[in-house]
Design an enzyme around this catalytic site. Sequence first.
Site, short mmCIF file in Angstrom:
data_model
loop_
_atom_site.label_atom_id
_atom_site.label_comp_id
_atom_site.label_asym_id
_atom_site.label_seq_id
_atom_site.Cartn_x
_atom_site.Cartn_y
_atom_site.Cartn_z
N ASN A 68 44.04 42.00 47.47
CA ASN A 68 42.98 41.58 48.38
C ASN A 68 43.33 40.27 49.06
OD1 ASN A 68 41.65 43.82 47.40
ND2 ASN A 68 40.44 42.65 45.93
N ARG A 95 37.00 54.05 40.78
CA ARG A 95 36.15 55.18 41.12
C ARG A 95 36.99 56.21 41.86
NH1 ARG A 95 30.83 54.41 39.99
NH2 ARG A 95 31.10 56.64 39.61
N HIS A 109 49.24 40.31 49.21
CA HIS A 109 49.18 40.53 50.66
C HIS A 109 48.74 39.29 51.43
CE1 HIS A 109 48.65 45.04 49.60
NE2 HIS A 109 49.92 44.69 49.64
#
Length: 289
Positions: free
Chosen positions: A116, A259, A133
């Site tokens: 992130n 998820r 990143h």
Amino acid sequence: MRTRPTLTWSNPGPSLPRTSTLADVVPIVEEGGVLVLSGAGISTESGIPDYRGEGGSLRKHTPMTYEEFTTSEAGRQRYWARSHVGWRTIARAHPNAGHHAVSRLHPKLAGVITQNVDGLHQAAGSPDVVELHGGLDRVICLGCRLITPRLDLDRRLREANPDFHATTDEINPDGDVFLPEEQVRGFQVVPCEACGGVLKPDVVFFGENVPRPRVEQCYSLVDGARSLLVLGSSLTVMSGLRFVRRAAAAGIPVVIINRGETRGDPHASHRVDLPLGTALTELAEVVVR
């Protein structure tokens, strides 16, 4: 050599079993030496959507690529206009329960690698986070390589565009947003104050390579860890998947809490399907007393 951006991934085989309990994860974390690899899924509860979940932004948005940004003046204008709006949301975002739980787990961790660019792990108190990143809170000149705070650029862009008042409710994990073309047209992009060069957020765009020293730092963290805990990442892009593959090849247990399916599932010893805020809070309460 620039890589082609990987935007989507489809499971070529049958789905692997997943669980909704942390029973097998607790003893692994209690042992310590856990390296965390986090993705956009851990920030969704802070109001920043992920790329590939059910409401992922890739369903309606193509991210800026390194090639377009560096070769197209119009592309840079479009990016900076949209990012100027999106940055305000990113800058206002607060760490959620998942970020705070990772910070609480620090005594059991060998480190945190995040895919992130929102800085929320650091805001929650996690030390020595490796931003795979990069980070949206700073800007780099492609000419002289000078790095400056994003807040300085935000001020300069506001001064250069006093009549620009675009807003949006749709933001992407990289701070980019959608704006109609008529709102982008006429937006003034500012150059580097030191050399007049092109400014770019200090983040790795799609199609751009992660700097090799950073990759080697992450490999070193993997090699020194007792386990790898993947949080909220589909592992679609190789920049994160390679660390999962390296851990699995070395016999280091890989635990994925996410998820839905991930590209790293075949390499995982445990796959847990739970909301991250709830799961990590429970994990921290059990492990850190």
